[in-house]
Motif scaffolding. Sequence first.
Motif, PDB file in Angstrom:
ATOM      1  N   TRP A 244     -12.706   2.192  -5.735  1.00  0.00           N
ATOM      2  CA  TRP A 244     -11.860   2.886  -4.499  1.00  0.00           C
ATOM      3  C   TRP A 244     -11.178   1.635  -3.636  1.00  0.00           C
ATOM      4  CZ3 TRP A 244     -16.441   5.139  -0.573  1.00  0.00           C
ATOM      5  CH2 TRP A 244     -15.477   6.256   0.882  1.00  0.00           C
ATOM      6  N   PHE A 245     -10.739   0.981  -3.685  1.00  0.00           N
ATOM      7  CA  PHE A 245     -10.366  -0.158  -3.360  1.00  0.00           C
ATOM      8  C   PHE A 245      -9.090  -0.624  -3.898  1.00  0.00           C
ATOM      9  CE2 PHE A 245      -8.415  -4.385  -3.166  1.00  0.00           C
ATOM     10  CZ  PHE A 245      -8.356  -4.782  -1.843  1.00  0.00           C
ATOM     11  N   GLY A 246      -8.609  -0.218  -5.550  1.00  0.00           N
ATOM     12  CA  GLY A 246      -7.837  -0.412  -5.761  1.00  0.00           C
ATOM     13  C   GLY A 246      -6.834   0.752  -6.049  1.00  0.00           C
ATOM     14  N   TRP A 247      -8.180   2.040  -5.591  1.00  0.00           N
ATOM     15  CA  TRP A 247      -7.344   3.803  -5.525  1.00  0.00           C
ATOM     16  C   TRP A 247      -6.203   3.610  -4.524  1.00  0.00           C
ATOM     17  CZ3 TRP A 247     -10.818   5.987  -9.767  1.00  0.00           C
ATOM     18  CH2 TRP A 247     -10.176   7.092 -10.019  1.00  0.00           C
ATOM     19  N   PHE A 248      -6.424   2.482  -3.576  1.00  0.00           N
ATOM     20  CA  PHE A 248      -5.652   2.670  -2.073  1.00  0.00           C
ATOM     21  C   PHE A 248      -4.153   2.090  -3.314  1.00  0.00           C
ATOM     22  CE2 PHE A 248      -9.219   1.350   0.424  1.00  0.00           C
ATOM     23  CZ  PHE A 248      -9.500   2.420   0.502  1.00  0.00           C
ATOM     24  N   GLY A 249      -4.238   1.537  -4.116  1.00  0.00           N
ATOM     25  CA  GLY A 249      -2.567   1.171  -4.749  1.00  0.00           C
ATOM     26  C   GLY A 249      -2.424   2.108  -5.781  1.00  0.00           C
ATOM     27  N   PHE A 250      -3.537   2.885  -6.394  1.00  0.00           N
ATOM     28  CA  PHE A 250      -2.678   3.691  -7.725  1.00  0.00           C
ATOM     29  C   PHE A 250      -2.220   4.814  -6.846  1.00  0.00           C
ATOM     30  CE2 PHE A 250      -3.960   6.714 -10.500  1.00  0.00           C
ATOM     31  CZ  PHE A 250      -4.056   6.548 -11.450  1.00  0.00           C
ATOM     32  N   ASN A 251      -2.597   5.355  -6.131  1.00  0.00           N
ATOM     33  CA  ASN A 251      -1.958   6.269  -5.075  1.00  0.00           C
ATOM     34  C   ASN A 251      -1.098   6.221  -4.314  1.00  0.00           C
ATOM     35  OD1 ASN A 251      -3.850   8.185  -6.432  1.00  0.00           O
ATOM     36  ND2 ASN A 251      -4.666   8.894  -4.827  1.00  0.00           N
ATOM     37  N   GLY A 252      -1.437   5.009  -3.647  1.00  0.00           N
ATOM     38  CA  GLY A 252      -0.268   4.820  -2.662  1.00  0.00           C
ATOM     39  C   GLY A 252       0.643   4.062  -2.813  1.00  0.00           C
ATOM     40  N   GLY A 253       0.870   3.216  -3.755  1.00  0.00           N
ATOM     41  CA  GLY A 253       2.148   2.811  -4.954  1.00  0.00           C
ATOM     42  C   GLY A 253       2.395   4.232  -5.753  1.00  0.00           C
ATOM     43  N   SER A 254       1.623   5.569  -5.350  1.00  0.00           N
ATOM     44  CA  SER A 254       3.021   6.502  -6.571  1.00  0.00           C
ATOM     45  C   SER A 254       4.071   7.267  -5.382  1.00  0.00           C
ATOM     46  CB  SER A 254       1.368   7.755  -6.610  1.00  0.00           C
ATOM     47  OG  SER A 254       0.471   6.639  -7.713  1.00  0.00           O
ATOM     48  N   VAL A 255       3.847   6.956  -4.156  1.00  0.00           N
ATOM     49  CA  VAL A 255       5.041   7.525  -3.205  1.00  0.00           C
ATOM     50  C   VAL A 255       6.754   6.247  -4.216  1.00  0.00           C
ATOM     51  CG1 VAL A 255       5.718   6.765  -1.134  1.00  0.00           C
ATOM     52  CG2 VAL A 255       3.210   7.561  -1.039  1.00  0.00           C
ATOM     53  N   LEU A 256       6.038   5.719  -4.694  1.00  0.00           N
ATOM     54  CA  LEU A 256       7.345   4.750  -4.762  1.00  0.00           C
ATOM     55  C   LEU A 256       8.269   3.989  -3.905  1.00  0.00           C
ATOM     56  CD1 LEU A 256       8.261   7.155  -7.346  1.00  0.00           C
ATOM     57  CD2 LEU A 256       6.185   4.785  -7.805  1.00  0.00           C
ATOM     58  N   SER A 257       7.076   3.966  -2.423  1.00  0.00           N
ATOM     59  CA  SER A 257       8.213   3.250  -1.802  1.00  0.00           C
ATOM     60  C   SER A 257       7.553   2.539  -0.672  1.00  0.00           C
ATOM     61  CB  SER A 257       9.051   3.953  -0.710  1.00  0.00           C
ATOM     62  OG  SER A 257       8.462   4.899   0.030  1.00  0.00           O
ATOM     63  N   ALA A 258       8.046   1.993   0.545  1.00  0.00           N
ATOM     64  CA  ALA A 258       6.436   1.567   1.544  1.00  0.00           C
ATOM     65  C   ALA A 258       6.879   3.196   2.542  1.00  0.00           C
ATOM     66  CB  ALA A 258       7.479   0.251   2.312  1.00  0.00           C
ATOM     67  N   GLU A 259       7.137   4.278   2.833  1.00  0.00           N
ATOM     68  CA  GLU A 259       7.662   4.766   3.327  1.00  0.00           C
ATOM     69  C   GLU A 259       5.949   4.509   4.548  1.00  0.00           C
ATOM     70  OE1 GLU A 259       8.389   7.286   6.236  1.00  0.00           O
ATOM     71  OE2 GLU A 259       6.452   8.210   4.515  1.00  0.00           O
ATOM     72  N   PRO A 260       6.296   4.517   6.186  1.00  0.00           N
ATOM     73  CA  PRO A 260       4.819   4.484   6.073  1.00  0.00           C
ATOM     74  C   PRO A 260       4.466   5.590   6.601  1.00  0.00           C
ATOM     75  CG  PRO A 260       6.904   3.542   7.711  1.00  0.00           C
ATOM     76  CD  PRO A 260       7.600   3.721   6.730  1.00  0.00           C
ATOM     77  N   GLN A 261       4.718   6.997   6.896  1.00  0.00           N
ATOM     78  CA  GLN A 261       4.688   8.216   7.041  1.00  0.00           C
ATOM     79  C   GLN A 261       3.387   8.466   5.989  1.00  0.00           C
ATOM     80  OE1 GLN A 261       3.815   9.651  10.063  1.00  0.00           O
ATOM     81  NE2 GLN A 261       2.780  11.649   9.363  1.00  0.00           N
ATOM     82  N   ALA A 262       4.514   8.639   5.138  1.00  0.00           N
ATOM     83  CA  ALA A 262       4.275   9.360   3.129  1.00  0.00           C
ATOM     84  C   ALA A 262       2.712   8.061   2.584  1.00  0.00           C
ATOM     85  CB  ALA A 262       5.134   9.267   2.568  1.00  0.00           C
ATOM     86  N   THR A 263       3.294   7.500   3.363  1.00  0.00           N
ATOM     87  CA  THR A 263       1.727   5.828   2.458  1.00  0.00           C
ATOM     88  C   THR A 263       0.529   6.086   3.442  1.00  0.00           C
ATOM     89  OG1 THR A 263       2.904   4.268   3.376  1.00  0.00           O
ATOM     90  CG2 THR A 263       3.029   4.285   1.630  1.00  0.00           C
ATOM     91  N   SER A 264       0.237   5.862   4.267  1.00  0.00           N
ATOM     92  CA  SER A 264      -0.765   6.181   5.384  1.00  0.00           C
ATOM     93  C   SER A 264      -1.583   7.662   5.555  1.00  0.00           C
ATOM     94  CB  SER A 264       0.102   6.472   6.276  1.00  0.00           C
ATOM     95  OG  SER A 264       0.436   5.035   7.477  1.00  0.00           O
ATOM     96  N   LEU A 265      -0.197   8.474   5.100  1.00  0.00           N
ATOM     97  CA  LEU A 265      -0.704   9.859   4.994  1.00  0.00           C
ATOM     98  C   LEU A 265      -2.040  10.375   3.355  1.00  0.00           C
ATOM     99  CD1 LEU A 265      -1.851  13.087   5.338  1.00  0.00           C
ATOM    100  CD2 LEU A 265       0.446  13.761   3.870  1.00  0.00           C
ATOM    101  N   VAL A 266      -1.173   9.386   2.401  1.00  0.00           N
ATOM    102  CA  VAL A 266      -1.258   9.097   1.515  1.00  0.00           C
ATOM    103  C   VAL A 266      -3.194   8.248   1.131  1.00  0.00           C
ATOM    104  CG1 VAL A 266      -1.245   8.211  -1.147  1.00  0.00           C
ATOM    105  CG2 VAL A 266       0.644   9.919  -0.267  1.00  0.00           C
ATOM    106  N   ILE A 267      -2.617   7.257   1.566  1.00  0.00           N
ATOM    107  CA  ILE A 267      -4.018   7.088   1.236  1.00  0.00           C
ATOM    108  C   ILE A 267      -5.278   6.840   2.814  1.00  0.00           C
ATOM    109  CG2 ILE A 267      -5.173   4.396   2.346  1.00  0.00           C
ATOM    110  CD1 ILE A 267      -2.257   2.978   1.102  1.00  0.00           C
TER     111      ILE A 267
END
Length: 433
Positions: A244-267
């Motif tokens: 579960w912890f690692g999935w934040f990177g699995f899905n959060g990294g799939s934004v392929l950037s650190a764009e705040p809105q997108a990464t926050s929504l995905v995580i």
Amino acid sequence: MDLSLISSIQGLFSPLLAANLESTATAASEINLEILTVNNLWMMLCIALVFIMHLGFACVEAGFTQSKNTVNILFKNTLTPAIGLVSYTIIGFNLMYPEFADGPGWFDFNGFFLDDFAGLDYNQNYTYWTDFLFQAMFAATAATIVSGAVAERIKISAYFIFTIIFVGFVYPAIGSWQWGGGALAAMGFYDFAGSTLVHSVGGWGALAGIIVLGPRIGKYVNGKVIDKEGSSVPLATIGVFLLWFGWFGFNGGSVLSAEPQATSLVIMNTSLAAAAGALGGFVMGYFTFKRLDLGMVLNGTLAGLVGITAGADLMTPGLSLLIGFIAGNLVVLSAIGLDKLKLDDAVGAVSVHLTCGIFGTLAVGIFGAKAGWEQFINQLIGVAVCGAAAFGCAIILFYLLKKTIGLRVSKKHEEQGLDSHEHGIRGYTITYE
């Protein structure tokens, strides 16, 4: 107006204008470098998070399987990411991202090994090396899914040969059809972070493995399902929380950037789906088995994570809860169905990754920003095409291994445990006087 006066004025200001333009260009360059640095740092953090998922898989598999096979499980889960990284370096990355010279297609190849001279201009969001490592971690994850399903009776040599081929060739070829800009991407198929391209592909491989291998000795007796007692419930629980912890990177990294809105929504959607999946597993587990089944809660958590992965960037919080809850229920029903078919999955990998991977992929066409019949059909075609390729290749590989070097350990080794016969040490050495 005196033109010479104008020329004189322009002459006075031209050095200032030039300096200003130069300063602006420098500032723009610095801003771009800052953006690159932030995005690249986020992606490297996500690489670390996905990497720790391999420890999660190791803990889950070792915890859910018998103590006499613990070292064997850990041995496989230690070498799987190592094999995945090496094979993906040699061939997988260039096969998965070939740039399809003649337009979107089904196969292309850029050559062996990585580009030794890739520069900072590779991508505005992250470097070439970061891109490779992030994708390599995904590739190794697909192989790890197979490991748990076929545990406790597969020859380790056969497993490693399968892993080399599956990670080096099968997974990246299928991935290129979508993430590499291939035919499925052109068709409109959508898979944000891999419900199909990672989890279902691994799940299809796992299903092929348990079909060819057959069930463990004593698993199905006189029409009854005999539970094989796991070595450590706490270890399995720790593994699920690591995943579960690692999935934040699995899905959060799939934004392929650190764009705040997108990464926050995905995580956020990722975590909500995991929580709802745990509740779904609890409810269906209690309804089905009339007990508070921790195993179903744990697999329900993973089911919710797999289910949201294809559309984590498209869903609202409410839809994420719904998808996770449905996935948590499905994983229980799938596990029961597999047992009725006498398909022995040692850790529930097929139910978690294949069943819920298919559901999560189809959910993109049912819920969220892309919902609609046309998208649903695209998703269905993508699931079918990727499934046929992954399952077909996997079952051929397993069958060839069975007919050549052999796929299954001897009856004696299986009954006495793989640790003592293949590794010479035990996973648990606590003794009581």
